[in-house]
Motif scaffolding. Structure first.
Motif, PDB file in Angstrom:
ATOM      1  N   PRO A 106      34.351  31.584  33.105  1.00  0.00           N
ATOM      2  CA  PRO A 106      35.484  33.458  33.546  1.00  0.00           C
ATOM      3  C   PRO A 106      35.298  33.819  31.565  1.00  0.00           C
ATOM      4  N   TYR A 107      35.890  32.226  31.188  1.00  0.00           N
ATOM      5  CA  TYR A 107      35.719  32.704  29.680  1.00  0.00           C
ATOM      6  C   TYR A 107      34.701  33.048  29.005  1.00  0.00           C
ATOM      7  N   ASP A 108      33.867  32.303  29.652  1.00  0.00           N
ATOM      8  CA  ASP A 108      32.561  31.892  28.301  1.00  0.00           C
ATOM      9  C   ASP A 108      32.354  34.163  28.818  1.00  0.00           C
ATOM     10  N   ILE A 109      32.497  34.385  30.651  1.00  0.00           N
ATOM     11  CA  ILE A 109      31.525  35.562  30.488  1.00  0.00           C
ATOM     12  C   ILE A 109      32.777  37.043  29.897  1.00  0.00           C
ATOM     13  N   ALA A 110      33.741  36.491  29.588  1.00  0.00           N
ATOM     14  CA  ALA A 110      34.701  37.562  29.115  1.00  0.00           C
ATOM     15  C   ALA A 110      34.239  37.391  27.583  1.00  0.00           C
ATOM     16  N   ARG A 111      34.186  36.653  26.795  1.00  0.00           N
ATOM     17  CA  ARG A 111      33.375  36.514  25.764  1.00  0.00           C
ATOM     18  C   ARG A 111      31.857  37.353  26.042  1.00  0.00           C
ATOM     19  N   MET A 112      31.385  36.965  26.537  1.00  0.00           N
ATOM     20  CA  MET A 112      29.491  38.017  26.463  1.00  0.00           C
ATOM     21  C   MET A 112      30.004  39.667  26.814  1.00  0.00           C
ATOM     22  N   GLY A 113      30.875  39.826  26.788  1.00  0.00           N
ATOM     23  CA  GLY A 113      31.601  41.321  27.371  1.00  0.00           C
ATOM     24  C   GLY A 113      31.844  41.873  28.483  1.00  0.00           C
ATOM     25  N   ILE A 114      32.133  40.870  29.462  1.00  0.00           N
ATOM     26  CA  ILE A 114      32.858  41.907  30.878  1.00  0.00           C
ATOM     27  C   ILE A 114      34.029  41.450  30.547  1.00  0.00           C
ATOM     28  N   ALA A 115      34.730  42.594  30.553  1.00  0.00           N
ATOM     29  CA  ALA A 115      36.487  42.530  31.114  1.00  0.00           C
ATOM     30  C   ALA A 115      36.374  43.510  32.774  1.00  0.00           C
ATOM     31  N   CYS A 170      40.453  36.971  29.527  1.00  0.00           N
ATOM     32  CA  CYS A 170      40.553  37.786  28.241  1.00  0.00           C
ATOM     33  C   CYS A 170      39.700  36.785  27.043  1.00  0.00           C
ATOM     34  N   GLY A 171      39.090  35.910  28.184  1.00  0.00           N
ATOM     35  CA  GLY A 171      38.181  34.663  26.896  1.00  0.00           C
ATOM     36  C   GLY A 171      38.963  33.487  26.976  1.00  0.00           C
ATOM     37  N   ILE A 172      40.341  33.325  27.174  1.00  0.00           N
ATOM     38  CA  ILE A 172      40.352  32.156  27.086  1.00  0.00           C
ATOM     39  C   ILE A 172      40.183  30.301  27.803  1.00  0.00           C
ATOM     40  N   ASN A 173      39.507  30.103  27.097  1.00  0.00           N
ATOM     41  CA  ASN A 173      39.574  28.688  27.409  1.00  0.00           C
ATOM     42  C   ASN A 173      40.638  28.066  28.063  1.00  0.00           C
ATOM     43  N   THR A 174      41.037  27.778  29.370  1.00  0.00           N
ATOM     44  CA  THR A 174      42.495  27.509  29.354  1.00  0.00           C
ATOM     45  C   THR A 174      42.071  25.670  29.444  1.00  0.00           C
ATOM     46  N   THR A 175      41.496  25.010  30.267  1.00  0.00           N
ATOM     47  CA  THR A 175      41.106  23.893  29.401  1.00  0.00           C
ATOM     48  C   THR A 175      41.645  23.135  28.347  1.00  0.00           C
TER      49      THR A 175
END
Lengths: 254, 289
Positions: free
Chosen positions: A72-81, B171-176
């Protein structure tokens, strides 16, 4: 240009087919609506696009790149919010901090830079603060920036979630029932806001919504889900007059 | 420096102040894990003992400089925090609490059977390098670095994990990764406190680092205020002083101590200074005027 493509996506939860062979193509800078009765799989679809679930079948392509299985965090960084149906704010943090956290995906300073206050971290802090304040002005919550997020009114919380999503500099924004709990006037403002961010920031917006007035008004194309299947898609006018849609969702009188 | 201070402050009070300082360092470590990141850890004494034994053994056997010994102790604790972090941080809430209790017990039983650590007899004759000035210098440095961390991009993402993990990921945070970071830094501070403790006490044994010690440190964070640096410092001060102040009630001491915790939790469920951040207050007041 197609920004997001779903190709025969299926998902099951303990034998229950939540999504069944759903294919969708979403164009760049489009406002796209997903409607359907409760339990039709709308939120599941969002959770698949944002990587919370990995679909058991099918492909998910974002800007031509296969993204199923991506974290999920990588998808967010790719630009999907995204925003959430049941609001998920950082309740015990300030409104400003909520948006600042939204900038996480577009900044980079790590542990040592932060602890030692290295120039890269300080420079980014200036950028983050500036960006967060601008977004709060856009969304109309600047005056309340030092309030705790859970002290905001319901409609304000929904708008704050949008601001936090925009902080990620996304190219695709998923709004899960953005108008839920809003009064007609707030919904009017919301529609204006959605159009404005699409036009000003050149974003693609996909929204799930139950308010037909809102959906028909701002969406350029709509897909209808029922029991995990896509039963129709197209322009609002076309969908509104689709016999299957009328029967399963809109009701005979609509 | 300490000889100078000793002219003015009674040795008994000096001793208490050193304990306060050590407890602040360890509690700030746990605050990072539990207060800020929201990961309930009930095994902080395990990290403390790793730091204490490692530093003590290095001092005793290798005659290393003091700062190297305590840094090695802290690094040992941090590496265990890291290693244990990887598998266990997929858990949360009660499950994580159980695992951390188990971990601290394993460490305690390990030292109970560890030949170079003197087994159940413990280690004695550790040089007393820890003094008032050193402890409080470290306290100040730790508070400053801690504050810098919390008001940065990384610190905010730790708070975000506590508040809502799914939203944090969106929000793009790598929680682990962030949780492992919190665990590593937090256990580093636990180990640092342990090293200082060992070099003040002359003598350590595994019973010093039991479950009750973990709870005591956790109490400081909870009572003072989860996620708040001033709160954690206040919690450490109060809970270190309380047993001393309560000497006047003699055998009822533990009764009063427990009662005090219960009353505080009823009236201030978020801790004395729950989520109070000096930085925020300054900003809020400054802007309103």
């Amino acid at each position: 240009m197609i920004i997001l493509e779903m190709d025969k996506i299926s998902q099951e939860f303990g034998g229950l087919r939540a999504l069944d062979n759903v294919s969708l193509k979403i164009n760049e800078q489009e406002i796209f609506g997903i409607i359907g009765p409760n339990g039709a799989g709308k939120t599941t679809l969002f959770n698949i696009i944002t990587g919370i679930y990995v679909p058991i079948e099918g492909d998910l392509l974002f800007k031509g790149q296969r993204i199923n299985g991506t974290a999920p965090y990588d998808i967010a960084r790719m630009g999907i919010a995204r925003t959430f149906q049941n609001i998920r704010l950082f309740d015990k943090l300030s409104v400003l901090d909520n948006v600042r956290i939204g900038c996480h995906g577009v900044t980079h300073s790590g542990f040592w830079a932060s602890v030692l206050g290295l120039p890269i971290s300080r420079k980014e802090e200036v950028f983050i603060l500036d960006r967060a304040e601008k977004l709060l002005q856009l969304i109309g919550l600047y005056e309340k920036r030092y309030e705790y997020a859970n002290n905001l009114a319901y409609g304000e919380q929904r708008r704050l979630e949008i601001a936090r999503a925009l902080a990620l500099e996304p190219s695709l924004v998923l709004l899960d029932e953005p108008g839920a709990g809003m009064n007609p006037q707030e919904k009017e403002e919301l529609m204006k806001l959605i159009r404005q961010i699409r036009d000003d920031l050149h974003l693609t917006i996909v929204l799930v919504e139950h308010d037909m007035n809102l959906v028909m008004n701002i969406c350029e194309r709509i897909a209808v889900l029922n029991y995990g299947r896509k039963i129709a898609d197209g322009t609002p006018a076309k969908v509104k007059n689709d016999p299957q849609v009328i029967q399963s969702y809109l009701g005979a009188g609509a | 420096m300490d000889a100078f201070i000793a002219q003015y402050i009674d040795a008994y009070y000096l001793r208490i102040m050193i304990f306060i300082g050590i407890n602040i360092i360890m509690a700030l470590g746990l605050n990072l894990i539990t207060g800020v990141t929201g990961q309930l850890s009930m095994g902080h004494a395990g990290f403390m003992s790793l730091g204490a034994y490692t530093a003590a053994i290095i001092s005793l056997h290798y005659d290393a400089p003091f700062f190297l010994a305590i840094l090695a102790g802290a690094a040992m604790a941090a590496s265990f925090g890291f290693i244990i972090g990887i598998p266990t941080l997929r858990l949360d809430g009660d499950d994580l609490a159980m695992v951390t209790i188990g971990f601290a017990e394993i460490i305690r039983v390990f030292f109970l059977n560890f030949e170079p650590g003197g087994k159940a007899v413990g280690l004695s004759g550790i040089p007393q390098y820890t003094d008032f000035a050193t402890v409080w210098l470290i306290v100040i440095v730790v508070i400053i670095l801690n504050a810098k961390l919390l008001y940065s991009r990384v610190g905010r993402s730790l708070f975000a994990i506590r508040e809502n993990e799914i939203a944090a990921q969106s929000c793009g945070i790598n929680t682990t990764r962030m949780k492992i970071l919190a665990f590593t830094v937090g256990s580093f501070l636990g180990g640092l406190g342990g090293g200082l403790y060992a070099h003040y006490m002359y003598y350590i044994n595994p019973q010093d680092f039991g479950f009750m010690k973990s709870i005591e440190i956790l109490n400081m964070v909870v009572l003072g205020g989860m996620g708040s640096i001033p709160g954690t410092v206040l919690g450490a001060v109060i809970l270190t002083l309380a047993p001393e102040m309560l000497r006047i009630v003699a055998e009822y001491r533990l009764l009063f101590y427990g009662g005090m915790l219960v009353i505080l939790m009823i009236f201030r469920p978020n801790g004395l200074l729950g989520d109070v951040r000096i930085y925020d207050l300054k900003k809020r007041w400054g802007k309103k005027r």
